[in-house]
Motif scaffolding. Structure first.
Motif, PDB file in Angstrom:
ATOM      1  N   ILE A 122       0.813  -1.207   0.000  1.00  0.00           N
ATOM      2  CA  ILE A 122       0.000   0.000   0.000  1.00  0.00           C
ATOM      3  C   ILE A 122       0.852   1.265   0.000  1.00  0.00           C
ATOM      4  O   ILE A 122       0.560   2.189  -0.750  1.00  0.00           O
ATOM      5  N   VAL A 162       0.183   4.002  -2.756  1.00  0.00           N
ATOM      6  CA  VAL A 162      -0.225   5.347  -2.356  1.00  0.00           C
ATOM      7  C   VAL A 162       0.755   6.371  -2.920  1.00  0.00           C
ATOM      8  O   VAL A 162       0.351   7.405  -3.460  1.00  0.00           O
ATOM      9  N   TYR A 184      -0.633   9.404   3.531  1.00  0.00           N
ATOM     10  CA  TYR A 184      -1.617   8.965   4.510  1.00  0.00           C
ATOM     11  C   TYR A 184      -1.394   9.712   5.815  1.00  0.00           C
ATOM     12  O   TYR A 184      -0.321   9.653   6.385  1.00  0.00           O
ATOM     13  N   CYS A 242      -7.949   2.654  -3.759  1.00  0.00           N
ATOM     14  CA  CYS A 242      -6.704   2.554  -2.999  1.00  0.00           C
ATOM     15  C   CYS A 242      -6.898   3.134  -1.595  1.00  0.00           C
ATOM     16  O   CYS A 242      -6.494   2.529  -0.604  1.00  0.00           O
ATOM     17  N   GLU A 243      -7.547   4.288  -1.523  1.00  0.00           N
ATOM     18  CA  GLU A 243      -7.800   4.899  -0.219  1.00  0.00           C
ATOM     19  C   GLU A 243      -8.690   3.997   0.629  1.00  0.00           C
ATOM     20  O   GLU A 243      -8.432   3.781   1.810  1.00  0.00           O
ATOM     21  N   TRP A 271      -6.686   1.027   1.864  1.00  0.00           N
ATOM     22  CA  TRP A 271      -5.733   1.466   2.885  1.00  0.00           C
ATOM     23  C   TRP A 271      -6.422   1.593   4.243  1.00  0.00           C
ATOM     24  O   TRP A 271      -5.932   1.100   5.254  1.00  0.00           O
TER      25      TRP A 271
END
Length: 139
Positions: A61, A65, A72, A96-97, A100
């Motif tokens: 991740i 990211v 993040y 992706c967010e 995560w």
């Protein structure tokens, strides 16, 4: 077809399911030697651990990211470009967010499960090694 359940019904189903599961576990523990139950639990734990390691080994991740130019902070992603220049968001960046954020409680859950299993294994070993007549018969 989607069935909508009220929270009361859902809770009742959950309780009934739990009671059925508990009854099944009691039947299994009562009808099998403790060392067989322990070996089965250890085998299942190993299988689950290997599956989790296989699934998580492919996840990177932080790399993903960074590739999307996000960072993040405070349980949410922010762009590196700053707030004055909003960056267009794609479906992939939302996904992706989402992944995560979902990963964090899953990691905590996996750690709690591992700790619970280790505790159960220690308890089973302690019970089998205490030298009592019951433990001797169980072995």
């Amino acid at each position: 077809m989607c069935v909508s359940l009220s929270s009361g019904t859902s809770e009742e189903l959950l309780e009934a399911s739990y009671q059925h599961w508990l009854s099944t576990v009691e039947d299994i523990v009562g009808s099998h030697p403790p060392n067989h139950v322990l070996e089965a639990l250890e085998h299942l734990a190993l299988e689950n651990t290997l599956q989790m390691q296989e699934l998580t080994s492919r996840i990177d991740i932080p790399r993903d990211v960074e590739a999307l130019k996000f960072r993040y902070e405070s349980a949410r992603l922010e762009t590196w470009r700053g707030r004055q220049q909003p960056c267009p968001r794609s479906g992939a960046s939302y996904r992706c967010e989402e992944l995560w954020v979902q990963q964090l409680p899953l990691q905590a859950r996996e750690q709690r499960g591992t700790a619970q299993l280790a505790s159960l294994l220690q308890e089973m070993h302690r019970l089998l090694a205490d030298g009592s007549e019951r433990a001797i018969l169980a072995r």
